[in-house]
Design an enzyme around this catalytic site. Structure first.
Site, PDB file in Angstrom:
ATOM      1  CB  SER A 199      -0.946   0.017   1.210  1.00 21.23           C
ATOM      2  OG  SER A 199      -0.212  -0.074   2.409  1.00 21.23           O
ATOM      3  CG  HIS A 219      -0.764   3.986   4.534  1.00 25.40           C
ATOM      4  ND1 HIS A 219      -1.448   3.369   5.552  1.00 25.40           N
ATOM      5  CD2 HIS A 219      -0.472   3.019   3.637  1.00 25.40           C
ATOM      6  CE1 HIS A 219      -1.568   2.076   5.285  1.00 25.40           C
ATOM      7  NE2 HIS A 219      -0.973   1.838   4.128  1.00 25.40           N
TER       8      HIS A 219
END
Length: 277
Positions: free
Chosen positions: A52, A257
């Site tokens: 990801s 992230h």
């Protein structure tokens, strides 16, 4: 808020697979890592593989099961080199085995550049971060120690197999393996139950992971390691200008992230530098 309720909420935030190394906090609906690349697979040009951090979770609106984002560094690279075939195969939740079995179909002898960011899921960093946030310092440090043993004893062989597979599928390509940044600002900060010592240990684990990945990349002919940590310095969680999304109940999938800034100012320049032989 009562402490028990707070722990329950934090557990909910971090229960989904992180794509980091440190990286990647969770996705509320993690995609199957074996999902096929979206759209037509085109031979040649640039191929982007990984988890990801490569698909761009946390950097904007995502699409498809693999949660690919237009602000992800592979998409930004492709946009700057328009006209070249682009195979965006990176998928949220992917491990090294998933890359080998599900992301190499678009590679060929005409592929000239391959980027890879993967490894955080392989060493169980999702569980590490959940433990650090919900279970206190001692449990956090023990969880990190287990992850680091996996880095030393399992990850090197897995990475060697990955790079051999990529080279076999794309024998003429420049292969750039991008690492993971520090999650936390280099200065300690108030971050819930994650103590100063735990924050430092999480960042040190990122260093450890990057050392292992860099060693395997540099040992493989035609491959290079791109270190994103210098660009992210001063931009971790708790910094004034964070390029890492903090854990949040409002955007669970983006937690831990890189933001769009992190993809554009951290990952993209590192890819550009390392892509040159």
């Amino acid at each position: 808020m009562r402490r028990t309720t707070w722990r329950r909420l934090l557990t909910t935030v971090l229960a989904c697979p992180l794509s980091l190394l440190l990286a990647g906090a969770a996705t509320s609906a993690p995609a199957h890592a074996g999902s096929k690349p979206s759209g037509e697979t085109r031979q040649g040009g640039y191929a982007a593989l990984g988890d990801s951090f490569a698909s761009g979770v946390g950097a904007g609106a995502s699409s498809g099961n693999c949660r690919r984002v237009a602000n992800a560094y592979p998409a930004l690279w492709a946009a700057a080199h328009h006209g070249e075939p682009f195979n965006f195969a990176a998928c949220s939740g992917a491990r090294i085995h998933d890359v080998i079995t599900s992301q190499l179909s678009g590679l060929s002898s005409r592929t000239t550049l391959v980027s890879i960011t993967v490894g955080g899921n392989d060493i169980g960093f999702t569980d590490v971060m959940k433990t650090c946030v919900t279970s206190g310092e001692s449990a956090c440090l023990k969880s990190i120690a287990r992850a680091e043993r996996t880095m030393d004893h399992v990850l090197p062989g897995a990475y060697d197999g990955l790079l051999r597979s990529v080279t076999k599928a794309a024998p003429h390509a420049r292969v750039v393996v991008l690492g993971y940044p520090h999650l936390y600002a280099d200065r300690a900060c108030a971050a819930g139950m994650v103590t100063r010592r735990s924050q430092s240990a999480v960042n040190a684990a990122a260093d450890h992971l990057d050392r292992v990945i860099a060693g395997r990349a540099r040992a493989h002919k035609g491959a290079a390691f791109a270190d994103v940590r210098p660009a992210f310095a001063g931009h971790g969680v708790c910094s004034a200008d964070s390029w890492i999304n903090p854990p949040s109940l409002l955007s669970v999938d983006a937690s831990y992230h890189p933001t769009a800034q992190g993809q554009r100012k951290g990952y993209l320049p590192a890819l550009g530098t390392a892509s040159r032989p």
